[in-house]
Design an enzyme around this catalytic site. Structure first.
Site, PDB file in Angstrom:
ATOM      1  N   LYS A  85       0.891  -1.193   0.367  1.00 24.79           N
ATOM      2  CA  LYS A  85      -0.566   0.482   0.203  1.00 24.79           C
ATOM      3  C   LYS A  85       0.724   1.427   0.042  1.00 24.79           C
ATOM      4  O   LYS A  85       0.634   1.841  -0.301  1.00 24.79           O
ATOM      5  CB  LYS A  85      -0.958  -0.322   1.200  1.00 24.79           C
ATOM      6  CG  LYS A  85      -2.081  -1.073   0.927  1.00 24.79           C
ATOM      7  CD  LYS A  85      -2.463  -0.632   2.359  1.00 24.79           C
ATOM      8  CE  LYS A  85      -2.144  -1.300   3.452  1.00 24.79           C
ATOM      9  NZ  LYS A  85      -1.791  -2.732   3.982  1.00 24.79           N
ATOM     10  N   THR A  86       1.483   1.159   0.380  1.00 26.12           N
ATOM     11  CA  THR A  86       2.498   2.335   1.010  1.00 26.12           C
ATOM     12  C   THR A  86       3.439   3.011  -0.367  1.00 26.12           C
ATOM     13  O   THR A  86       3.619   3.234  -0.660  1.00 26.12           O
ATOM     14  CB  THR A  86       3.739   2.451   2.173  1.00 26.12           C
ATOM     15  OG1 THR A  86       3.031   2.021   2.854  1.00 26.12           O
ATOM     16  CG2 THR A  86       4.755   3.814   2.301  1.00 26.12           C
ATOM     17  N   ASP A 130      -0.827   6.594   6.510  1.00 29.62           N
ATOM     18  CA  ASP A 130      -1.064   5.255   7.213  1.00 29.62           C
ATOM     19  C   ASP A 130      -1.688   4.617   8.126  1.00 29.62           C
ATOM     20  O   ASP A 130      -2.221   5.614   8.524  1.00 29.62           O
ATOM     21  CB  ASP A 130      -0.363   4.719   6.932  1.00 29.62           C
ATOM     22  CG  ASP A 130       0.259   2.944   7.164  1.00 29.62           C
ATOM     23  OD1 ASP A 130      -0.926   2.577   6.767  1.00 29.62           O
ATOM     24  OD2 ASP A 130       1.736   2.174   7.109  1.00 29.62           O
ATOM     25  N   THR A 179      -6.484  -1.311   7.044  1.00 31.88           N
ATOM     26  CA  THR A 179      -6.501  -3.130   7.591  1.00 31.88           C
ATOM     27  C   THR A 179      -7.786  -2.668   7.551  1.00 31.88           C
ATOM     28  O   THR A 179      -7.939  -4.540   7.807  1.00 31.88           O
ATOM     29  CB  THR A 179      -5.103  -3.766   8.452  1.00 31.88           C
ATOM     30  OG1 THR A 179      -5.467  -2.700   9.292  1.00 31.88           O
ATOM     31  CG2 THR A 179      -3.892  -3.363   7.707  1.00 31.88           C
ATOM     32  N   ARG A 238       6.003  -8.256   1.765  1.00 36.97           N
ATOM     33  CA  ARG A 238       7.479  -8.138   3.027  1.00 36.97           C
ATOM     34  C   ARG A 238       8.204  -9.428   3.684  1.00 36.97           C
ATOM     35  O   ARG A 238       9.130  -9.082   4.090  1.00 36.97           O
ATOM     36  CB  ARG A 238       6.037  -7.000   4.109  1.00 36.97           C
ATOM     37  CG  ARG A 238       7.653  -6.498   5.326  1.00 36.97           C
ATOM     38  CD  ARG A 238       6.437  -6.300   5.808  1.00 36.97           C
ATOM     39  NE  ARG A 238       6.985  -4.350   5.392  1.00 36.97           N
ATOM     40  CZ  ARG A 238       4.937  -4.037   5.607  1.00 36.97           C
ATOM     41  NH1 ARG A 238       4.393  -4.067   6.839  1.00 36.97           N
ATOM     42  NH2 ARG A 238       5.382  -2.285   5.427  1.00 36.97           N
TER      43      ARG A 238
HETATM   44  P1  ADP Z   1       2.191  -1.855   3.496  1.00 33.19           P
HETATM   45  O1  ADP Z   1       2.806  -0.366   3.349  1.00 33.19           O
HETATM   46  O2  ADP Z   1       0.472  -2.571   2.617  1.00 33.19           O
HETATM   47  O3  ADP Z   1       2.173  -2.349   4.547  1.00 33.19           O
HETATM   48  P2  ADP Z   1       4.888  -1.425   2.044  1.00 33.19           P
HETATM   49  O4  ADP Z   1       4.388  -1.254   0.750  1.00 33.19           O
HETATM   50  O5  ADP Z   1       5.507  -1.097   2.862  1.00 33.19           O
HETATM   51  O6  ADP Z   1       2.734  -2.191   2.122  1.00 33.19           O
HETATM   52  O7  ADP Z   1       5.508  -3.415   1.198  1.00 33.19           O
HETATM   53  C1  ADP Z   1       6.048  -3.999   1.626  1.00 33.19           C
HETATM   54  C2  ADP Z   1       7.790  -4.235   1.466  1.00 33.19           C
HETATM   55  O8  ADP Z   1       6.969  -4.994  -0.040  1.00 33.19           O
HETATM   56  C3  ADP Z   1       8.486  -2.901   0.292  1.00 33.19           C
HETATM   57  O9  ADP Z   1       9.925  -3.177   0.585  1.00 33.19           O
HETATM   58  C4  ADP Z   1       8.071  -3.285  -0.993  1.00 33.19           C
HETATM   59  O10 ADP Z   1       9.116  -2.466  -1.763  1.00 33.19           O
HETATM   60  C5  ADP Z   1       7.505  -4.135  -0.975  1.00 33.19           C
HETATM   61  N1  ADP Z   1       6.873  -4.716  -1.871  1.00 33.19           N
HETATM   62  C6  ADP Z   1       5.307  -4.092  -1.808  1.00 33.19           C
HETATM   63  N2  ADP Z   1       4.526  -5.147  -2.989  1.00 33.19           N
HETATM   64  C7  ADP Z   1       5.525  -5.308  -4.129  1.00 33.19           C
HETATM   65  C8  ADP Z   1       5.498  -5.494  -5.376  1.00 33.19           C
HETATM   66  N3  ADP Z   1       4.628  -5.921  -6.325  1.00 33.19           N
HETATM   67  N4  ADP Z   1       6.471  -5.371  -6.389  1.00 33.19           N
HETATM   68  C9  ADP Z   1       7.468  -5.410  -5.875  1.00 33.19           C
HETATM   69  N5  ADP Z   1       8.269  -4.917  -4.082  1.00 33.19           N
HETATM   70  C10 ADP Z   1       6.331  -5.036  -3.616  1.00 33.19           C
END
Ligand code: ADP
Length: 352
Positions: A85-86, A130, A179, A238
Site C-alpha cells: 500500500k505504501t 497510513d 487494514t 514483505r
Molecule cells: P504496506 O504499506 O501494505 O504495509 P509496503 O508498501 O511497505 O506494504 O511493502 C512492503 C515491502 O514489500 C516493501 O519493501 C515493498 O517495496 C515490497 N513490495 C510490496 N509490494 C510489492 C510489489 N508488488 N512488487 C515489488 N515489491 C513490493
C-alpha cells in the site's frame, strides 16, 4: 530523509514534525527492517509486480488526470500489512511527477496536526496517511471539507469570542491505507474516488518479487529455491523479502556461499521454525487451539486470550492466510478448523 513542519503557526514552520516524511523520486524511503535507503523499491507502476488489474485501473486514472492537468482523485487502499500500500502511494506520486508526504494517523492527534499538514501541501502533491482508520473524529471532520472542496473551516477562541474562518488550500490527493476498511466511517469512505483492495499475492508473483530483490541483494537464487521461498511467504511481499534476507544470512554465514539452493532454503526455514506452507509457531499454536476445541467454534477474543496474543494481530496477520489456505472456517458461532486444517494438523502431529 527530509522532514517538514506541518504547524499552523508561521513562526513554527521551521520546526520539524515528528514522523512526517516527504518522498520524491530523488528521496526514497527507508527499508523499515534495516533503516538503509531502499534503492530498489519499485519506482513506477510497471516495476510493481503482480496485481495487473489494479495497476491498469490506477494507470488509467493517473493518465487521465495528467491529460486533464488535474490532481488525481483521492485513493483508498485496503488490505493486510506488507502488501504494497505504501509502495503504491509512492509510485502514484512518481507517476504524477510530484512528491508524497508520508504520515501515520496515530501522529495526527490534535486538529492543528492535520491543519498544519494540509496548509503545507503543494499543488497536486500526494498526502499518504497510513492506518487511516485510526484518525480521530475531529481530524476526520477537518479532512471532509479539505478532501471535497480543498477548504478548511477553522474556529478560534471560546464561547463569546469564537471566530470562524475559511481557508482554501492547494488541490492535493489523499492516499489512505488501512487494514480495517470496516472501521472507516461512511462519510470518509465516500470521499475516496478510488477504493482498491490489495489481495494476497500468488506464488508466481511472489517468486518474481524474490528474483527481483535477490538481484539487488547481490545473491543468486536457484529456481526451486525461489519457488519454495515464495510458497512460504504467506502471499505477502514483505514476508518474502524478510525470508529472502534471512536465507541470504544463512547462506553467507553458515554455508559460505552467495548462491541459494533449495536445500539452503529448507535449512534456513527449519532454523526459523517455518514450514513449507509458511506457517510459523503462532499459526501452529492457533491451529492447535482450534483442534483441541473443534466441537465448539471459538470467538476471536477467546482465542487471543488463550494464546496470549493480540486479537488484531490474529485477525489481520494470522487468520487471513489460514483462511486462504482453507484451514480455518469462520462460522456465525466462531472460528473452526476445516477438514483440510484437521488433515494438516494430523500430519504435523505424526512428524513431531
Ligand atoms: P504496506 O504499506 O501494505 O504495509 P509496503 O508498501 O511497505 O506494504 O511493502 C512492503 C515491502 O514489500 C516493501 O519493501 C515493498 O517495496 C515490497 N513490495 C510490496 N509490494 C510489492 C510489489 N508488488 N512488487 C515489488 N515489491 C513490493
Amino acid at each position: 530523509m527530509a522532514i517538514i513542519s506541518s504547524s499552523l503557526n508561521e513562526s513554527e514552520s521551521s520546526r520539524p514534525q515528528k514522523g512526517l516524511r516527504i518522498v520524491g523520486s530523488e528521496n526514497l524511503p527507508e527499508d523499515r527492517e534495516n533503516k538503509q535507503p531502499l534503492f530498489n523499491r519499485p519506482k513506477n507502476l510497471a516495476e510493481f509486480i503482480g496485481h495487473d488489474e489494479l495497476k491498469t485501473s490506477l494507470k488509467i486514472a493517473i493518465d487521465a488526470s495528467l491529460y486533464r492537468k488535474e490532481c488525481l482523485e483521492h485513493v483508498l487502499f485496503y488490505g493486510q500489512p506488507g502488501l504494497g500500500k505504501t509502495t503504491l502511494a509512492l509510485l502514484i506520486a512518481n507517476e504524477m511527477n510530484t512528491t508524497c508526504k508520508v504520515t501515520n494517523a496515530s501522529l495526527l492527534e490534535r486538529p492543528r496536526d492535520i491543519v498544519g499538514l494540509l496548509l503545507g501541501l503543494k499543488q497536486n502533491e500526494i498526502l499518504f496517511i497510513d492506518e487511516i482508520h485510526r484518525l480521530n473524529k475531529l481530524t476526520q471532520e477537518i479532512l471532509y471539507s479539505a478532501m471535497e472542496d480543498f477548504r478548511l473551516d477553522l474556529t478560534a477562541g471560546a464561547n463569546k469570542g469564537t471566530r470562524s474562518r475559511t481557508i482554501y488550500i492547494k488541490r492535493f490527493t489523499l492516499v489512505g491505507a488501512t487494514t480495517k476498511l470496516a472501521s472507516i466511517s461512511n462519510p470518509m469512505r465516500d470521499r475516496f474516488g478510488i477504493c482498491q483492495k490489495i489481495e494476497l499475492y500468488t506464488s508466481k508473483d511472489l517468486q518474481e518479487i524474490i528474483f527481483y530483490y535477490s538481484a539487488f541483494l547481490g545473491i543468486k537464487i536457484e529456481k526451486g529455491a525461489g519457488t519454495l521461498l515464495a510458497k512460504s511467504s504467506r502471499g505477502t511481499p514483505r514476508i518474502a523479502l524478510r525470508l529472502l534476507k534471512r536465507t541470504r544470512d544463512f547462506a553467507q554465514v553458515i554455508r559460505n556461499t552467495n548462491t541459494i539452493s533449495i536445500e539452503i532454503v529448507q535449512s534456513a526455514l527449519n532454523y526459523q521454525k517455518i514450514d513449507d506452507k509458511g506457517l510459523d509457531q503462532t499459526d501452529r499454536k492457533y491451529l492447535d487451539f482450534l483442534f483441541r476445541n473443534n466441537n465448539s467454534p471459538m470467538g476471536l477474543e477467546a482465542i487471543a486470550a488463550a494464546l496470549g496474543e493480540d486479537s488484531s494481530m490474529l485477525e489481520f496477520v494470522v487468520e487471513p492466510y489460514l483462511l486462504q489456505l482453507g484451514f480455518v472456517l469462520r462460522t456465525p458461532r466462531g472460528r473452526k478448523l476445516s477438514s483440510l486444517g484437521e488433515k494438516y494438523f494430523n500430519e504435523l502431529q505424526k512428524n513431531i
